[in-house]
Design an enzyme around this catalytic site. Structure first.
Site, PDB file in Angstrom:
ATOM      1  N   ASP A  38      56.223  37.217  36.875  1.00  0.00           N
ATOM      2  CA  ASP A  38      55.891  38.570  37.331  1.00  0.00           C
ATOM      3  C   ASP A  38      57.155  39.169  37.937  1.00  0.00           C
ATOM      4  OD1 ASP A  38      55.134  40.807  38.781  1.00  0.00           O
ATOM      5  OD2 ASP A  38      53.194  39.973  39.376  1.00  0.00           O
ATOM      6  N   LYS A  87      56.684  48.910  38.288  1.00  0.00           N
ATOM      7  CA  LYS A  87      57.382  49.593  39.387  1.00  0.00           C
ATOM      8  C   LYS A  87      58.589  50.453  38.975  1.00  0.00           C
ATOM      9  CE  LYS A  87      55.511  47.577  43.506  1.00  0.00           C
ATOM     10  NZ  LYS A  87      54.617  46.443  43.306  1.00  0.00           N
ATOM     11  N   PHE A 104      51.603  37.976  44.815  1.00  0.00           N
ATOM     12  CA  PHE A 104      50.852  39.216  44.623  1.00  0.00           C
ATOM     13  C   PHE A 104      50.941  39.622  43.160  1.00  0.00           C
ATOM     14  CE2 PHE A 104      50.250  43.804  44.389  1.00  0.00           C
ATOM     15  CZ  PHE A 104      49.030  43.913  45.018  1.00  0.00           C
TER      16      PHE A 104
HETATM   17  C1  LIG Z   1      53.253  45.972  42.893  1.00  0.00           C
HETATM   18  C2  LIG Z   1      53.098  44.645  42.223  1.00  0.00           C
HETATM   19  C3  LIG Z   1      52.079  44.413  41.274  1.00  0.00           C
HETATM   20  C4  LIG Z   1      51.019  45.436  40.977  1.00  0.00           C
HETATM   21  O1  LIG Z   1      51.521  46.571  40.402  1.00  0.00           O
HETATM   22  P1  LIG Z   1      50.609  47.898  40.362  1.00  0.00           P
HETATM   23  O2  LIG Z   1      51.437  48.873  39.602  1.00  0.00           O
HETATM   24  O3  LIG Z   1      50.364  48.300  41.778  1.00  0.00           O
HETATM   25  O4  LIG Z   1      49.348  47.541  39.675  1.00  0.00           O
HETATM   26  C5  LIG Z   1      52.040  43.200  40.634  1.00  0.00           C
HETATM   27  N1  LIG Z   1      52.954  42.248  40.904  1.00  0.00           N
HETATM   28  C6  LIG Z   1      53.937  42.428  41.806  1.00  0.00           C
HETATM   29  C7  LIG Z   1      54.916  41.342  42.047  1.00  0.00           C
HETATM   30  C8  LIG Z   1      54.032  43.629  42.506  1.00  0.00           C
HETATM   31  O5  LIG Z   1      54.995  43.799  43.428  1.00  0.00           O
END
Ligand SMILES: *Cc1c(COP(=O)(O)O)cnc(C)c1O
Length: 424
Positions: free
Chosen positions: A232, A267, A147
């Protein structure tokens, strides 16, 4: 604008009233639970009727210091009396200090600040495009179950069909291969590939941890084929696993040199204040040169001051250690529950306070209902006064504040055990 009499008279202090306003005025992109929250205190939140919940979801891995943390409030107030925003036409001290703090935690390199995880990843995509541009390389390989956010490029990068559906054609230059499968990644590389992007721990699809061999193998692959290795850490980062980033935790007892080329963050970085960032390794840190990337709000003094305070408190109070120890305690207890209720529970996964508990969807308590098992469990836990976050159809995630206490963890575990016992 004139306020209608009806609007003035409308009382909105009940769940049903708030729901009605949402139904009328908010785009229905979220399937929300039947809970309207009003305020919080540490790891507890209170709904509009005054019911108390233990928050083990942490706003989806965001509220690192819990709710209504007085030190965050003070940092917000203090900075807001000086400057909220001035734009990136000028230098400010909080941005300078936050960048320095992140470089210290990660390694030699530089940072770019933005406002969300999707935006931080967007920066990584642009970095990869710039990196490969002169050789006609533009493709970024990502993984199934990943994601990376909900922008157009984010859904193209994400390895889940449900986020792409209805938004085709996808942004070009992204392709998915199975996660934790080095061979598949190696075989997917073409002359157009510029970078590989993975999460150290896949969050949204149900807490799947990258193996140490996988991360080391990806580094080797990227070195051999001249690709950028992008991580990420939006969800797994910020000390949740017991180290600053998930990859640092996974590799902490592993010999060998490992450094990613760039990392996205968001986050928990601001403990609830919206801020995102990416770090890029020294070698590539001037690829995005003056004029190539920008955002109005990114790195504003308010967000940076709060993020600095969050980092300061985490280090002062040794919350990484707390996440590590409490995470081990919770995981051990959940292992015990799996042994006690093997017909309901399948597996527990994760590191520190990033924990996934997988249920057996054929457990008799789930019945023939259409509601996915994960949602049924989350709703039963709401009734018991505990917030958790579903992932996929069979996993609940625990992503609590890093200052969660052992009594609070035990309270949550007792509620989980009671719900599991109902499902046998
Ligand atoms: C939540 C999340 C995102 C997206 O972040 P947003 O602040 O909602 O745009 C991207 N990568 C990972 C792994 C996430 O958990």
């Amino acid at each position: 604008m004139e306020m209608s009499g009806e609007m003035k008279a409308l009382k909105i202090d009940r769940l049903s009233d708030i729901r009605k306003l949402f139904q009328r005025n908010v785009v229905p992109t979220y399937a929300r639970f039947n809970v309207a929250l009003d305020h919080g205190d540490g790891s507890y939140v209170f709904d509009v009727a005054g019911k108390r919940y233990l928050d083990l979801g942490g706003g989806i891995a965001v509220c690192a210091l819990g709710h209504a943390n007085p030190e965050i409030t003070d940092a917000l107030l203090e900075q807001s009396r000086k400057l909220l925003h001035v734009s990136n036409l000028y230098f400010t001290k909080p941005q300078a200090q936050l960048a320095e703090a992140l470089v210290r935690l990660i390694g030699p390199g530089r940072c770019f600040f933005c406002n969300s995880g999707a935006e931080a990843n967007e920066g990584l995509y642009k970095l990869a495009r710039k990196f490969g541009h002169d050789q006609g390389r533009y493709e970024i390989l990502t993984t199934d179950g990943s994601f990376h956010g909900r922008t157009l490029a984010g859904i193209a990068a994400t390895g889940q069909e449900k986020v792409k559906k209805g938004f085709e054609p996808m942004v070009a230059g992204f392709r998915q291969v199975p996660f934790n499968d080095l061979e598949a990644m190696g075989a997917a590389i073409t002359s157009e590939t510029a970078a590989i992007l993975v999460e150290s721990i896949q969050g949204e699809s149900g807490i799947t941890v990258a193996t140490a061999e996988y991360l080391l193998g990806l580094r080797k692959l990227c070195d051999e084929r001249g690709l950028l290795l992008l991580l990420d850490e939006v969800q797994a980062g910020h000390f949740r696993t017991g180290r600053f980033h998930g990859w640092q935790r996974i590799l902490e007892n592993v010999a060998g040199d490992f450094q990613p080329d760039a990392i996205s963050m968001a986050k928990a970085l601001g403990g609830g204040f919206p801020i995102g960032a990416f770090w890029v390794r020294e070698t590539y840190s001037d690829l995005l040169s003056s004029g190539t990337h920008a955002t109005t709000f990114g790195g504003n003094p308010l967000g940076c001051a709060v993020a600095l305070k969050v980092l300061e408190v985490i280090e002062r109070d040794q919350l990484a250690e707390n996440a590590r120890e409490l995470g081990r305690f919770i995981t051990d207890e959940l292992q015990r529950l799996i042994r006690k209720f093997p017909s309901v529970l399948k597996e527990v996964r994760g590191f520190g306070l990033m924990i996934g508990l997988e249920f057996r969807t054929d457990a008799s308590g789930f019945g023939a209902a259409e509601t996915p098992a994960a949602l049924q469990v989350v709703e039963r836990l709401h009734a018991a006064g505990v917030l958790t976050v579903p992932a996929g159809t069979s996993v609940i995630r625990l992503l609590p504040a890093l200052n969660l206490t052992r009594p609070e963890a035990m309270e949550g575990l007792r509620a989980i055990e009671a719900v599991v016992a109902e499902l046998v």
